[in-house]
Design an enzyme around this catalytic site. Sequence first.
Site, PDB file in Angstrom:
ATOM      1  CB  THR A   1      18.328  50.781 -20.648  1.00 18.59           C
ATOM      2  OG1 THR A   1      17.088  50.931 -21.346  1.00 18.59           O
ATOM      3  CG2 THR A   1      18.939  52.135 -20.371  1.00 18.59           C
ATOM      4  CG  ASP A   2      15.517  47.686 -24.509  1.00 15.85           C
ATOM      5  OD1 ASP A   2      15.061  48.319 -23.545  1.00 15.85           O
ATOM      6  OD2 ASP A   2      15.025  47.738 -25.659  1.00 15.85           O
TER       7      ASP A   2
ATOM      8  CB  THR B   1      17.095  55.521 -24.996  1.00 16.90           C
ATOM      9  OG1 THR B   1      16.187  54.522 -25.463  1.00 16.90           O
ATOM     10  CG2 THR B   1      16.317  56.764 -24.622  1.00 16.90           C
TER      11      THR B   1
HETATM   12  N1  ASP Z   1      15.197  50.503 -26.576  1.00 15.65           N
HETATM   13  C1  ASP Z   1      16.324  51.236 -26.045  1.00 15.65           C
HETATM   14  C2  ASP Z   1      17.596  50.441 -26.279  1.00 15.65           C
HETATM   15  O1  ASP Z   1      17.877  49.522 -25.546  1.00 15.65           O
HETATM   16  C3  ASP Z   1      16.101  51.485 -24.618  1.00 15.65           C
HETATM   17  C4  ASP Z   1      17.132  52.332 -23.963  1.00 15.65           C
HETATM   18  O2  ASP Z   1      18.224  52.543 -24.420  1.00 15.65           O
HETATM   19  O3  ASP Z   1      16.808  52.786 -22.862  1.00 15.65           O
HETATM   20  O4  ASP Z   1      18.308  50.773 -27.194  1.00 15.65           O
END
Ligand code: ASP
Length: 343
Positions: free
Chosen positions: A99-100, A23
Site C-alpha cells: 500500500t505504501d 503486506t
Molecule cells: N510496507 C508495506 C508495503 O507497502 C505496506 C503495505 O503493503 O500495506 O509493502
Amino acid sequence: MSASSGVVSQSNRRLAVFGLGGTISMTANDSGGVVPALSAGQLVAAVPGLAETGICLEVEDFRRVPGSCLGFDDLAALSDAIDQRLDQGVDGIVITQGTDTIEETAYLLDLVHDRPQPVVVTGAMRNPTLAGADGPANLLAAVRTAASAQARDLGVVVVFADEIHAASRVRKAHSTSGFTFQSANGGPLGYVVEGRPRLLNHPVDRTTVPIIGTQRRTVEIGLMTTVFGDTGWWLDGAADRLDGLVVAGFGAGHVPDRVADALAAVASRIPVVLSSRTGAGSVLSSTYAYVGSESDLLSRGLISAGFLDPFKARILLRHLLAGGHDRAVVEAAFMRAGGHVDQ
Ligand code: ASP
C-alpha cells in the site's frame, strides 16, 4: 442472478491477477517481523467465497517485494503484461501490492490504460498473521469490481475497505488504518455493497498519455516541499541535475519571495510544476499577486498542477518527459489532469 445470494453471477468472467508483494503477502521471518512471502496463488486460495464466485482467475506471481521497492521498470513491465492479458481477452485485471506506493503506481498505470476493461489495485494494511487481516476482503472486493461491467471505462481504480477510488485522486492518508485510502478531492467513486460495485460518480478529465514510439527515456524528476523559512538551497544546480521539478508550495501554490527568482530561473530551463503541499484542493491562478504567489510563479513559467497532488504531479511529469513529449503537450496534459479545462 443467484436466488440465494442476490449477487449477480459473474461466472462467465475471466480476470488476470498480478501479485506484486506488499503486506497482503507477508508472513513472519526468523526476526519476528513480516516480509513478502506468499505467492499470488496462495493469496487467492486463502480468500473465503472467492471460488464460489465462479470467476476464472489467471494468477501471475509478478514480483514479491514491499511497495517501497517497486520501480519504474517494474511498472513498465507490468503495463506490458496487462496489455498482453487484455489482448488475450481477459475481462479485467486485479493487482495486489504494497500500500505504501499504490497512490503512485495506480496513477502511472492509469496514465497508460486507454481501454475500457477495469484495472483494480488493492492490498492490505493488516498482514495475514494478524487477527482481522484485511487482505482477503480487499482481494474479494477487487475481484468483484474487476469482473463487473459497472467498472468499465473508469480507468484504474483502487478498491480498499469496500471503497472504490479513482487512481488519479487517491492518497494513502493514514500509516496504519484499514481506511487509509482517501480521495480528498471529490471522495470515492463508489462502494462495494454486498459484493457489487455501486458507483456514485465518475472520473472527469481522465488523462492518458501515450509513449512516443517505443522509447522510454530515463529521466529524473525532483520533488521539493516548501517549508517555513525556506531559503531555496535545493534549487542550486537543480536544472543541471534534473529533467523536471515539482514544487509542493504553501497553500494554493506559494513560496517565499526570496525563493521566487531562483525558481523562475530553473523554470526557464526545465519544466517546473507548482502544486500544493496541503493535501487537498487546487493551486490557484489569479488570486494572490505578491512575489512568490501563484500568479507570480505561473507568469514566470511554472506549470500549475491544479488539483493533482505533488506525488501524482511528479508521476505525470516523469511519464510525459520519459515519453518524449514537448512543453506544449506537458502544459496541456497538466491542464487536463489537474482539472482546469473549462467545460
Ligand atoms: N510496507 C508495506 C508495503 O507497502 C505496506 C503495505 O503493503 O500495506 O509493502
